[in-house]
Design a protein around this motif. Structure first.
Motif, PDB file in Angstrom:
ATOM      1  N   GLY A   1       5.032 -11.793 -16.146  1.00  0.00           N
ATOM      2  CA  GLY A   1       5.071 -11.191 -14.787  1.00  0.00           C
ATOM      3  C   GLY A   1       4.550  -9.370 -14.741  1.00  0.00           C
ATOM      4  N   VAL A   2       3.607  -8.943 -13.614  1.00  0.00           N
ATOM      5  CA  VAL A   2       3.305  -7.149 -14.407  1.00  0.00           C
ATOM      6  C   VAL A   2       2.769  -7.160 -12.520  1.00  0.00           C
ATOM      7  N   LEU A   3       2.626  -5.678 -12.637  1.00  0.00           N
ATOM      8  CA  LEU A   3       2.163  -4.473 -11.479  1.00  0.00           C
ATOM      9  C   LEU A   3       1.641  -4.135 -12.154  1.00  0.00           C
ATOM     10  N   ARG A   4       0.078  -4.104 -11.304  1.00  0.00           N
ATOM     11  CA  ARG A   4      -1.174  -3.159 -10.855  1.00  0.00           C
ATOM     12  C   ARG A   4      -0.825  -2.474  -9.979  1.00  0.00           C
ATOM     13  N   VAL A   5      -1.311  -1.564 -10.641  1.00  0.00           N
ATOM     14  CA  VAL A   5      -1.550  -0.424  -9.280  1.00  0.00           C
ATOM     15  C   VAL A   5      -3.261   0.024  -9.266  1.00  0.00           C
ATOM     16  N   ILE A   6      -3.460  -0.337  -8.154  1.00  0.00           N
ATOM     17  CA  ILE A   6      -4.689   0.202  -7.928  1.00  0.00           C
ATOM     18  C   ILE A   6      -5.320   1.498  -7.247  1.00  0.00           C
ATOM     19  N   ASP A   7      -6.305   1.966  -7.707  1.00  0.00           N
ATOM     20  CA  ASP A   7      -7.017   3.437  -7.557  1.00  0.00           C
ATOM     21  C   ASP A   7      -8.106   2.272  -6.364  1.00  0.00           C
ATOM     22  N   THR A   8      -7.439   2.996  -4.831  1.00  0.00           N
ATOM     23  CA  THR A   8      -8.508   2.896  -3.830  1.00  0.00           C
ATOM     24  C   THR A   8     -10.427   3.415  -4.318  1.00  0.00           C
TER      25      THR A   8
ATOM     26  N   GLN B   1       8.266  -9.582  -4.663  1.00  0.00           N
ATOM     27  CA  GLN B   1       8.647  -8.821  -3.691  1.00  0.00           C
ATOM     28  C   GLN B   1       7.655  -7.718  -4.073  1.00  0.00           C
ATOM     29  N   VAL B   2       7.373  -5.943  -4.262  1.00  0.00           N
ATOM     30  CA  VAL B   2       6.733  -5.592  -3.912  1.00  0.00           C
ATOM     31  C   VAL B   2       6.908  -4.513  -2.658  1.00  0.00           C
ATOM     32  N   ILE B   3       7.959  -3.569  -2.344  1.00  0.00           N
ATOM     33  CA  ILE B   3       7.465  -2.095  -1.264  1.00  0.00           C
ATOM     34  C   ILE B   3       7.525  -1.067  -1.640  1.00  0.00           C
ATOM     35  N   VAL B   4       6.971  -0.971  -0.656  1.00  0.00           N
ATOM     36  CA  VAL B   4       6.298   0.775  -2.204  1.00  0.00           C
ATOM     37  C   VAL B   4       7.020   1.897  -0.791  1.00  0.00           C
ATOM     38  N   THR B   5       7.330   2.842  -1.152  1.00  0.00           N
ATOM     39  CA  THR B   5       7.610   4.240  -0.274  1.00  0.00           C
ATOM     40  C   THR B   5       6.621   5.666  -1.343  1.00  0.00           C
ATOM     41  N   ALA B   6       6.859   6.452  -0.801  1.00  0.00           N
ATOM     42  CA  ALA B   6       6.509   8.122  -1.380  1.00  0.00           C
ATOM     43  C   ALA B   6       6.551   7.809  -2.715  1.00  0.00           C
ATOM     44  N   ARG B   7       7.851   8.446  -3.204  1.00  0.00           N
ATOM     45  CA  ARG B   7       8.137   8.421  -4.986  1.00  0.00           C
ATOM     46  C   ARG B   7       8.303   6.734  -5.122  1.00  0.00           C
ATOM     47  N   SER B   8       8.775   5.769  -4.724  1.00  0.00           N
ATOM     48  CA  SER B   8       9.404   4.397  -5.731  1.00  0.00           C
ATOM     49  C   SER B   8       8.135   3.196  -5.159  1.00  0.00           C
ATOM     50  N   ALA B   9       8.254   2.158  -6.264  1.00  0.00           N
ATOM     51  CA  ALA B   9       7.723   0.710  -5.113  1.00  0.00           C
ATOM     52  C   ALA B   9       9.075  -0.087  -6.242  1.00  0.00           C
ATOM     53  N   TYR B  10       9.644  -0.902  -5.076  1.00  0.00           N
ATOM     54  CA  TYR B  10      11.056  -1.454  -5.480  1.00  0.00           C
ATOM     55  C   TYR B  10      10.333  -3.125  -5.261  1.00  0.00           C
ATOM     56  N   LEU B  11      11.048  -3.633  -6.910  1.00  0.00           N
ATOM     57  CA  LEU B  11      10.527  -5.491  -7.141  1.00  0.00           C
ATOM     58  C   LEU B  11      11.687  -6.243  -7.030  1.00  0.00           C
ATOM     59  N   ALA B  12      11.207  -7.486  -6.850  1.00  0.00           N
ATOM     60  CA  ALA B  12      12.281  -8.441  -6.381  1.00  0.00           C
ATOM     61  C   ALA B  12      12.021  -8.827  -7.496  1.00  0.00           C
ATOM     62  N   ASP B  13      12.857  -9.080  -8.715  1.00  0.00           N
ATOM     63  CA  ASP B  13      12.465  -9.644 -10.075  1.00  0.00           C
ATOM     64  C   ASP B  13      13.191 -10.570 -10.789  1.00  0.00           C
ATOM     65  N   GLY B  14      13.144 -12.122 -10.378  1.00  0.00           N
ATOM     66  CA  GLY B  14      14.981 -12.842 -11.003  1.00  0.00           C
ATOM     67  C   GLY B  14      15.569 -11.747 -10.143  1.00  0.00           C
ATOM     68  N   HIS B  15      17.395 -11.762 -10.745  1.00  0.00           N
ATOM     69  CA  HIS B  15      17.937 -11.654 -10.270  1.00  0.00           C
ATOM     70  C   HIS B  15      17.901  -9.794 -10.892  1.00  0.00           C
ATOM     71  N   GLU B  16      17.035  -9.097 -10.366  1.00  0.00           N
ATOM     72  CA  GLU B  16      16.733  -7.764 -11.377  1.00  0.00           C
ATOM     73  C   GLU B  16      16.008  -7.166  -9.413  1.00  0.00           C
TER      74      GLU B  16
ATOM     75  N   VAL C   1       1.481  -0.996   0.090  1.00  0.00           N
ATOM     76  CA  VAL C   1       0.021   0.053  -0.277  1.00  0.00           C
ATOM     77  C   VAL C   1       1.274   0.961  -0.146  1.00  0.00           C
ATOM     78  N   HIS C   2       0.513   1.785  -0.901  1.00  0.00           N
ATOM     79  CA  HIS C   2       1.891   3.623  -0.703  1.00  0.00           C
ATOM     80  C   HIS C   2       1.355   4.272   0.384  1.00  0.00           C
ATOM     81  N   PRO C   3       2.148   5.219   0.330  1.00  0.00           N
ATOM     82  CA  PRO C   3       1.501   5.914   2.276  1.00  0.00           C
ATOM     83  C   PRO C   3       0.491   6.899   2.074  1.00  0.00           C
ATOM     84  N   ASP C   4       0.412   6.786   0.890  1.00  0.00           N
ATOM     85  CA  ASP C   4      -1.044   7.820   0.918  1.00  0.00           C
ATOM     86  C   ASP C   4      -2.516   7.681   1.342  1.00  0.00           C
ATOM     87  N   ASP C   5      -2.213   6.057   0.469  1.00  0.00           N
ATOM     88  CA  ASP C   5      -3.207   5.363   0.945  1.00  0.00           C
ATOM     89  C   ASP C   5      -4.460   4.690   0.137  1.00  0.00           C
ATOM     90  N   ARG C   6      -4.366   6.078  -1.234  1.00  0.00           N
ATOM     91  CA  ARG C   6      -4.856   5.802  -2.416  1.00  0.00           C
ATOM     92  C   ARG C   6      -4.456   4.974  -3.372  1.00  0.00           C
TER      93      ARG C   6
END
Length: 136
Positions: free
Chosen positions: A40-47, A65-80, A22-27
């Motif tokens: 593989g995809v990353l989907r963004v949901i508008d709550t 895995q995905v983790i989210v900060t105010a500015r970025s989403a970081y994904l563990a994707d294979g070797h990247e 969840v993004h820190p803005d909860d939106r």
């Protein structure tokens, strides 16, 4: 509703789901998953709207895995480690870690990204406005 144990809304996001953040803005909610056509995809949901507003193709497999900060989403994707700008929903950087990435964590102040791998090592990457670099 956690108090009553009642489901308030269900949003279909496609095929299987790997991880949710969840993004820190909860939106916005960021969901890794699988799409039969593109992988593989990353989907963004508008709550507020209750729907998927962006689908970002990652290729390959479902990101672990995905983790989210105010500015970025970081994904563990294979070797990247893949960095997505949360404002534009675009991939801004891919960092090849030379080994399979298994887990991610961000420091409390957001200045450091820790990357765990299946070989038992943790790497530290310094978060900068222009991208990531190995922490000294």
């Amino acid at each position: 509703d956690v108090r009553s144990g009642r489901v308030l809304n269900t949003i279909a996001v496609g095929d299987s789901i790997g991880d949710i953040a969840v993004h820190p803005d909860d939106r916005r909610v960021f969901v890794t998953g699988w799409d039969a056509e593109v992988g593989g995809v990353l989907r963004v949901i508008d709550t507020g709207a209750g729907r998927v507003v962006h689908t970002i193709e990652m290729g390959g497999y479902v990101p672990a895995q995905v983790i989210v900060t105010a500015r970025s989403a970081y994904l563990a994707d294979g070797h990247e480690v893949v960095v997505v700008d949360t404002a534009t929903a675009r991939i801004v950087e891919r960092i090849d870690m030379d080994r399979p990435v298994s887990a991610l964590a961000v420091s409390r102040d957001g200045s450091c990204l820790y990357v765990g791998d299946f070989e038992g090592a943790v790497s530290a990457l310094e978060v900068q406005s222009a991208g990531l670099r190995a922490a000294s």
